[in-house]
Design a protein around this motif. Structure first.
Motif, mmCIF file in Angstrom:
data_model
loop_
_atom_site.group_PDB
_atom_site.id
_atom_site.type_symbol
_atom_site.label_atom_id
_atom_site.label_comp_id
_atom_site.label_asym_id
_atom_site.label_seq_id
_atom_site.Cartn_x
_atom_site.Cartn_y
_atom_site.Cartn_z
ATOM 1 N N MET A 1 2.368 2.260 -25.107
ATOM 2 C CA MET A 1 3.219 3.207 -25.820
ATOM 3 C C MET A 1 3.066 3.125 -27.333
ATOM 4 O O MET A 1 3.852 3.733 -28.075
ATOM 5 C CB MET A 1 4.686 2.961 -25.430
ATOM 6 C CG MET A 1 4.945 3.180 -23.964
ATOM 7 S SD MET A 1 6.688 2.948 -23.524
ATOM 8 C CE MET A 1 6.627 3.364 -21.774
ATOM 9 N N GLY A 2 2.071 2.375 -27.802
ATOM 10 C CA GLY A 2 1.819 2.311 -29.231
ATOM 11 C C GLY A 2 2.838 1.502 -30.006
ATOM 12 O O GLY A 2 3.023 1.717 -31.208
ATOM 13 N N ARG A 3 3.496 0.578 -29.371
ATOM 14 C CA ARG A 3 4.524 -0.254 -30.021
ATOM 15 C C ARG A 3 3.889 -1.561 -30.468
ATOM 16 O O ARG A 3 3.250 -2.264 -29.691
ATOM 17 C CB ARG A 3 5.665 -0.524 -29.040
ATOM 18 C CG ARG A 3 6.732 -1.521 -29.528
ATOM 19 C CD ARG A 3 7.568 -0.935 -30.639
ATOM 20 N NE ARG A 3 8.870 -1.562 -30.761
ATOM 21 C CZ ARG A 3 9.120 -2.705 -31.412
ATOM 22 N NH1 ARG A 3 8.137 -3.388 -31.978
ATOM 23 N NH2 ARG A 3 10.367 -3.155 -31.504
ATOM 24 N N THR A 4 4.031 -1.887 -31.731
ATOM 25 C CA THR A 4 3.518 -3.159 -32.238
ATOM 26 C C THR A 4 4.657 -4.174 -32.306
ATOM 27 O O THR A 4 5.832 -3.810 -32.413
ATOM 28 C CB THR A 4 2.902 -2.992 -33.636
ATOM 29 O OG1 THR A 4 3.878 -2.452 -34.522
ATOM 30 C CG2 THR A 4 1.693 -2.057 -33.582
ATOM 31 N N PHE A 5 4.289 -5.446 -32.260
ATOM 32 C CA PHE A 5 5.279 -6.518 -32.242
ATOM 33 C C PHE A 5 5.038 -7.456 -33.421
ATOM 34 O O PHE A 5 3.914 -7.942 -33.613
ATOM 35 C CB PHE A 5 5.197 -7.307 -30.938
ATOM 36 C CG PHE A 5 5.550 -6.503 -29.719
ATOM 37 C CD1 PHE A 5 6.861 -6.436 -29.275
ATOM 38 C CD2 PHE A 5 4.569 -5.822 -29.005
ATOM 39 C CE1 PHE A 5 7.195 -5.711 -28.151
ATOM 40 C CE2 PHE A 5 4.898 -5.093 -27.882
ATOM 41 C CZ PHE A 5 6.212 -5.031 -27.450
ATOM 42 N N SER A 6 6.087 -7.704 -34.190
ATOM 43 C CA SER A 6 6.017 -8.691 -35.265
ATOM 44 C C SER A 6 6.231 -10.079 -34.668
ATOM 45 O O SER A 6 6.511 -10.233 -33.471
ATOM 46 C CB SER A 6 7.080 -8.399 -36.315
ATOM 47 O OG SER A 6 8.381 -8.562 -35.759
ATOM 48 N N MET A 7 6.131 -11.107 -35.499
ATOM 49 C CA MET A 7 6.370 -12.463 -35.016
ATOM 50 C C MET A 7 7.801 -12.625 -34.534
ATOM 51 O O MET A 7 8.058 -13.287 -33.520
ATOM 52 C CB MET A 7 6.072 -13.475 -36.136
ATOM 53 C CG MET A 7 4.600 -13.671 -36.428
ATOM 54 S SD MET A 7 3.661 -14.218 -34.973
ATOM 55 C CE MET A 7 4.441 -15.781 -34.631
ATOM 56 N N VAL A 8 8.744 -12.004 -35.249
ATOM 57 C CA VAL A 8 10.148 -12.059 -34.810
ATOM 58 C C VAL A 8 10.303 -11.380 -33.461
ATOM 59 O O VAL A 8 11.014 -11.870 -32.574
ATOM 60 C CB VAL A 8 11.068 -11.406 -35.861
ATOM 61 C CG1 VAL A 8 12.506 -11.337 -35.350
ATOM 62 C CG2 VAL A 8 11.005 -12.170 -37.174
ATOM 63 N N ASP A 9 9.623 -10.239 -33.287
ATOM 64 C CA ASP A 9 9.676 -9.533 -31.998
ATOM 65 C C ASP A 9 9.136 -10.403 -30.871
ATOM 66 O O ASP A 9 9.694 -10.425 -29.766
ATOM 67 C CB ASP A 9 8.872 -8.229 -32.065
ATOM 68 C CG ASP A 9 9.526 -7.176 -32.937
ATOM 69 O OD1 ASP A 9 10.757 -7.244 -33.128
ATOM 70 O OD2 ASP A 9 8.807 -6.283 -33.425
#
Length: 206
Positions: free
Chosen positions: A117-125
């Motif tokens: 779905m094109g969702r990126t994840f940060s380190m917090v995520d």
């Protein structure tokens, strides 16, 4: 089969990346558990693997972690000569509550759906994904099949990912993934008492 009929054979192509990622990570964790146990027990890795194969195969065939408790206790105490106290403490508690395979499955499924779905994840995520996966794993105690996938919604929805899209895809691969999840649960939970017993032995020797 009903899901493939609805979604078409392309669903297998979409799931290939998820399947490879989950399988590769599971193999790494299984090997790590066996090597850690062998190091702690000062035994050959093939000896540890052969012994743990019995409870792991029972888990894979029944797809139920709790059924493996008696076999795991017998394997650790009789075959691998692990002290009884750590086994009696950690095995029932670990098998009943700590679902390492399910946690890994939820984490990789969430990352996979994010990629679709094109969702990126940060380190917090990523930290939150891991924390939510641990919490959601407790809701899978005593359930299998589609019911075991329901807690995945707790991990997906905080990141805006659709549980309704994920479930039809996960159902296709879940029969195989469930076997691997149980094997991970068994192997890693069996590693904990071996490490505890090894540490206790080292303290006694000092």
């Amino acid at each position: 089969a009903p899901q493939i009929a609805l979604m078409g054979p392309d669903a297998f192509t979409v799931l290939a990346l998820f399947g490879y990622a989950f399988l590769a990570t599971s193999v790494v964790l299984l090997l790590a558990a066996i090597l850690l146990s062998a190091l702690s027990l000062r035994a050959a890795p093939i000896t540890v693997f052969t012994a743990l194969l019995k409870p792991m195969m029972l888990g894979a065939s029944t797809r139920n972690t709790l059924i493996c408790i008696p076999t795991a206790l017998e394997t650790l105490k009789d075959d691998l000569k692990v002290k009884g106290e750590p086994c009696d403490l950690f095995i029932p508690i670990g098998f009943a509550t700590i679902r390492f395979g399910t946690i890994l499955y939820f984490v990789i499924a969430t990352l996979f759906m994010g990629m679709l779905m094109g969702r990126t994840f940060s380190m917090v995520d990523l930290v939150l994904v891991a924390a939510f996966s641990v919490g959601a794993s407790f809701a899978t105690l005593g359930v299998t099949g589609l019911a075991a996938l329901a807690p995945l919604a707790v991990v997906l929805r905080p990141f805006g990912l659709s549980y309704e899209v994920a479930v039809p895809l996960m159902i296709i691969i879940d029969p195989i993934a469930n076997m691997i999840r149980v094997m991970l649960n068994v192997a890693i939970n069996c590693t904990i008492p071996t490490l505890a017993a090894g540490r206790e032995t080292a303290r006694t020797a000092q």
